[in-house]
Design a protein around this motif. Structure first.
Motif, PDB file in Angstrom:
ATOM      1  N   GLY A  89      13.928   1.402   3.623  1.00  0.00           N
ATOM      2  CA  GLY A  89      13.170   2.434   2.911  1.00  0.00           C
ATOM      3  C   GLY A  89      11.782   2.014   2.485  1.00  0.00           C
ATOM      4  O   GLY A  89      11.073   2.794   1.861  1.00  0.00           O
ATOM      5  N   VAL A  90      11.366   0.794   2.804  1.00  0.00           N
ATOM      6  CA  VAL A  90      10.053   0.312   2.372  1.00  0.00           C
ATOM      7  C   VAL A  90       9.192   0.040   3.603  1.00  0.00           C
ATOM      8  O   VAL A  90       9.563  -0.758   4.455  1.00  0.00           O
ATOM      9  CB  VAL A  90      10.194  -0.979   1.533  1.00  0.00           C
ATOM     10  CG1 VAL A  90       8.828  -1.516   1.137  1.00  0.00           C
ATOM     11  CG2 VAL A  90      11.057  -0.736   0.299  1.00  0.00           C
ATOM     12  N   TRP A  91       8.059   0.721   3.687  1.00  0.00           N
ATOM     13  CA  TRP A  91       7.144   0.497   4.816  1.00  0.00           C
ATOM     14  C   TRP A  91       6.207  -0.652   4.476  1.00  0.00           C
ATOM     15  O   TRP A  91       5.397  -0.540   3.568  1.00  0.00           O
ATOM     16  CB  TRP A  91       6.338   1.754   5.117  1.00  0.00           C
ATOM     17  CG  TRP A  91       7.158   2.855   5.708  1.00  0.00           C
ATOM     18  CD1 TRP A  91       7.625   3.955   5.058  1.00  0.00           C
ATOM     19  CD2 TRP A  91       7.619   2.961   7.057  1.00  0.00           C
ATOM     20  NE1 TRP A  91       8.345   4.747   5.924  1.00  0.00           N
ATOM     21  CE2 TRP A  91       8.354   4.160   7.156  1.00  0.00           C
ATOM     22  CE3 TRP A  91       7.482   2.155   8.207  1.00  0.00           C
ATOM     23  CZ2 TRP A  91       8.950   4.580   8.355  1.00  0.00           C
ATOM     24  CZ3 TRP A  91       8.074   2.574   9.388  1.00  0.00           C
ATOM     25  CH2 TRP A  91       8.794   3.772   9.456  1.00  0.00           C
TER      26      TRP A  91
ATOM     27  N   ASP B  62      11.427  -3.515   7.313  1.00  0.00           N
ATOM     28  CA  ASP B  62      12.130  -4.780   7.403  1.00  0.00           C
ATOM     29  C   ASP B  62      13.590  -4.477   7.072  1.00  0.00           C
ATOM     30  O   ASP B  62      13.879  -3.912   6.021  1.00  0.00           O
ATOM     31  CB  ASP B  62      11.499  -5.734   6.360  1.00  0.00           C
ATOM     32  CG  ASP B  62      12.128  -7.110   6.350  1.00  0.00           C
ATOM     33  OD1 ASP B  62      13.151  -7.317   7.041  1.00  0.00           O
ATOM     34  OD2 ASP B  62      11.595  -7.977   5.636  1.00  0.00           O
ATOM     35  N   GLN B  63      14.463  -4.840   7.992  1.00  0.00           N
ATOM     36  CA  GLN B  63      15.887  -4.554   7.864  1.00  0.00           C
ATOM     37  C   GLN B  63      16.439  -4.945   6.489  1.00  0.00           C
ATOM     38  O   GLN B  63      17.298  -4.270   5.944  1.00  0.00           O
ATOM     39  CB  GLN B  63      16.568  -5.347   8.987  1.00  0.00           C
ATOM     40  CG  GLN B  63      18.033  -5.559   8.911  1.00  0.00           C
ATOM     41  CD  GLN B  63      18.445  -6.597   9.949  1.00  0.00           C
ATOM     42  OE1 GLN B  63      17.733  -7.571  10.207  1.00  0.00           O
ATOM     43  NE2 GLN B  63      19.588  -6.383  10.565  1.00  0.00           N
ATOM     44  N   LYS B  64      15.888  -6.031   5.884  1.00  0.00           N
ATOM     45  CA  LYS B  64      16.459  -6.454   4.602  1.00  0.00           C
ATOM     46  C   LYS B  64      15.886  -5.680   3.421  1.00  0.00           C
ATOM     47  O   LYS B  64      16.282  -5.895   2.287  1.00  0.00           O
ATOM     48  CB  LYS B  64      16.281  -7.965   4.402  1.00  0.00           C
ATOM     49  CG  LYS B  64      14.852  -8.455   4.373  1.00  0.00           C
ATOM     50  CD  LYS B  64      14.799  -9.979   4.219  1.00  0.00           C
ATOM     51  CE  LYS B  64      13.384 -10.507   4.322  1.00  0.00           C
ATOM     52  NZ  LYS B  64      12.863 -10.556   5.702  1.00  0.00           N
ATOM     53  N   GLN B  65      14.974  -4.757   3.668  1.00  0.00           N
ATOM     54  CA  GLN B  65      14.362  -3.972   2.582  1.00  0.00           C
ATOM     55  C   GLN B  65      14.263  -2.509   3.027  1.00  0.00           C
ATOM     56  O   GLN B  65      13.167  -1.971   3.200  1.00  0.00           O
ATOM     57  CB  GLN B  65      12.963  -4.534   2.287  1.00  0.00           C
ATOM     58  CG  GLN B  65      12.595  -4.523   0.842  1.00  0.00           C
ATOM     59  CD  GLN B  65      11.219  -5.149   0.604  1.00  0.00           C
ATOM     60  OE1 GLN B  65      10.573  -5.690   1.506  1.00  0.00           O
ATOM     61  NE2 GLN B  65      10.763  -5.070  -0.622  1.00  0.00           N
TER      62      GLN B  65
ATOM     63  N   GLY C  14       0.790  -1.225   0.000  1.00  0.00           N
ATOM     64  CA  GLY C  14       0.000   0.000   0.000  1.00  0.00           C
ATOM     65  C   GLY C  14       0.822   1.274   0.000  1.00  0.00           C
ATOM     66  O   GLY C  14       0.367   2.302  -0.482  1.00  0.00           O
ATOM     67  N   GLN C  15       2.040   1.224   0.554  1.00  0.00           N
ATOM     68  CA  GLN C  15       2.807   2.462   0.737  1.00  0.00           C
ATOM     69  C   GLN C  15       3.681   2.755  -0.485  1.00  0.00           C
ATOM     70  O   GLN C  15       4.367   1.868  -0.985  1.00  0.00           O
ATOM     71  CB  GLN C  15       3.693   2.352   1.987  1.00  0.00           C
ATOM     72  CG  GLN C  15       2.941   2.012   3.265  1.00  0.00           C
ATOM     73  CD  GLN C  15       1.967   3.100   3.708  1.00  0.00           C
ATOM     74  OE1 GLN C  15       1.906   4.190   3.140  1.00  0.00           O
ATOM     75  NE2 GLN C  15       1.169   2.796   4.738  1.00  0.00           N
ATOM     76  N   PRO C  16       3.672   4.021  -0.928  1.00  0.00           N
ATOM     77  CA  PRO C  16       4.481   4.401  -2.091  1.00  0.00           C
ATOM     78  C   PRO C  16       5.968   4.127  -1.876  1.00  0.00           C
ATOM     79  O   PRO C  16       6.488   4.288  -0.767  1.00  0.00           O
ATOM     80  CB  PRO C  16       4.255   5.920  -2.188  1.00  0.00           C
ATOM     81  CG  PRO C  16       2.961   6.166  -1.502  1.00  0.00           C
ATOM     82  CD  PRO C  16       2.865   5.134  -0.416  1.00  0.00           C
TER      83      PRO C  16
END
Ligand code: C2O
Ligand code: CU
Length: 457
Positions: free
Chosen positions: A410-412, A405-408, A240-242
């Motif tokens: 910048g992504v909420w 998530d630490q492995k991604q 859902g998050q940009p």
């Protein structure tokens, strides 16, 4: 598609599902009931399922960002139910968790859900009562929170992938519902795949057309690896998050149960051609849908307008340097060697746990504990440090919040996939007061013990 007998899909026209939209303060009626459904037009005898407004998946609900919409849920089932709005950061009383945020909605009763979603994007809703049964039977639908100003597209399309365990006559396999084998292994995996509730679901498009492609995995337990086969595909939102748009280089979108990805695709391919959308399972490739490029040419040059989504309030949240450290050990499952765990406040050996259908544990506790995993003041930063110490992958979901998530970076996200024996952290700001669940979204794992909660005061 049946996983064992798959050919490239034929033609067939896509029948769009019913859409309910709201502008301003929408009021939407949803009825959960039991009834007959056909996965394909010429299906001999219909399948007995559970659905919202008699549709599989339920109606596409479109509501505005930042304003209140009301959904009135009627329960016409012969068992209690509730609806959870997956991924929405809304008021705790509207989260739809029976026994925690509301009473279960009894047969014949109704409940008013008031939704004021701060973030636009692609979400979904599903039963949160006996979810392992009600979701398997079909109680799920799509929820879109509209941006005030969305990037210009020619078509806004939904791709909701689900799997079903059915017999050769497409009848629901009830005999295996609740099977301990499923619960202790990978969950209830289906042998039929549907897109938007159809076995045959092509998308009619034109060369040069720009589409928004909202992909959702609404299955009980199967992680889906989907190959798009359209070279001009870019990811613009996750859960859902940009996100800053990026090219889908491998052409593969991986969605754990509950996860979403929004893509912008500029359709390429010659008029009157097609490209398959494929599901990759181990080394097998199954065509589950397709883009059917018709004879029209929408445009020769690709649209130049921006594909970046406007930021959500979520995008503005900064994670502080330091946070409360919360360890979360995941144990159990087949080949996991769990010997004992605490269930309902009492330590039990594995035999007794199995009798209670509990085979998974968070920090040695199976099932929902009386006291929260942690309790924090509103605005506190939390790092959930996950040690997935077992032989299975899990889709960790947190209610009412999005996390990084630490492995991604910048992504909420609201749901994160952990592979077997993986360790990693989920960091978020606990800024939504109330009692919130943390559970595996492989629903049979949740039912088998992988569920806990936290409180924001
Ligand atoms: Cu979509 Cu508690 O889950
Ligand atoms: Cu799991």
């Amino acid at each position: 598609m049946k996983a064992s007998s798959l050919a490239l899909m034929g033609g067939g026209l896509f029948i769009p599902g019913p859409a309910i939209s709201g502008t301003g303060a929408a009021r939407i009626e949803l009825t959960a009931s039991k009834g007959n459904y056909k996965f394909e037009q010429d299906q001999q005898s219909p399948t007995q399922l559970m659905f919202f407004n008699k549709a599989i998946p339920g109606p596409v609900i479109r509501i505005p960002q930042g304003q209140e919409s009301i959904v009135e849920l009627h329960n016409d089932l012969d068992e209690p139910t509730s609806v959870h709005w997956h991924g929405l950061r809304i008021d705790n009383e509207m989260d739809g968790v029976p026994g925690m945020t509301q009473d279960p909605i009894q047969p014949g009763e109704s409940f008013l859900y008031r939704l004021r979603p701060p973030d636009a994007g692609t979400y979904w809703y599903h039963s949160h009562q006996r979810t392992w049964g009600q979701l398997a039977f079909g109680l799920a639908g799509i929820l879109i929170v509209e941006e005030d100003e969305a990037p210009r597209v020619d078509q806004d399309l939904i791709f909701a992938v689900d799997d079903w365990r059915l017999d050769d006559h497409l009848q629901f396999d009830s005999a295996s519902l609740g099977s301990m084998h499923d619960w202790s292994h990978g969950g209830r995996l289906g042998n039929w795949i549907t897109i938007n509730g159809r076995l045959d679901h092509p998308y009619r498009v034109s060369k040069g057309e720009r589409i928004r492609f909202r992909m959702l995995n609404i299955a009980n337990a199967r992680t889906m690896k989907l190959r798009i086969n359209q070279p001009l595909s870019r990811v613009i939102a996750i859960d859902g998050q940009p996100v800053k748009p990026y090219e889908l280089k491998s052409g593969v979108v991986t969605l754990a149960p509950g996860q979403r990805s929004d893509l912008i695709i500029d359709i390429s391919g010659e008029p009157n051609s097609g490209s398959p959308i494929e599901l990759l399972i181990k080394d097998q490739v199954y065509t589950v849908s397709s883009f059917e490029v018709d004879g029209n040419i929408k445009r020769q040059e690709i649209l130049e307008s921006s594909i970046t989504l406007p930021p959500n309030p979520m995008n503005r949240i900064q994670l502080p340097q330091t946070s409360k450290q919360v360890p979360l050990h995941i144990g159990g499952g087949a080949m996991g060697g769990m010997q004992q765990a605490i269930y309902q406040g009492r330590e039990m050996g594995i035999q007794e746990l199995i009798q209670n259908k509990k085979i998974w544990a968070f920090n040695g506790i199976a099932g929902l504990p009386d006291s929260p995993l942690f309790k924090v003041r509103r605005g506190s930063a939390v790092s959930l440090n996950i040690d997935n110490d077992n032989a299975w992958s899990h889709a960790m979901h947190i209610h009412g919040h999005h996390f990084i998530d630490q492995k991604q970076p910048g992504v909420w996200r609201d749901t994160a996939l952990f592979m077997r024996e993986e360790k990693g952290s989920l960091r978020f700001v606990a800024d939504n007061p109330g009692k919130w669940l943390i559970h595996c979204h492989m629903i049979e794992h949740q039912a088998g013990g992988m569920i806990t909660w936290f409180e924001v005061t």
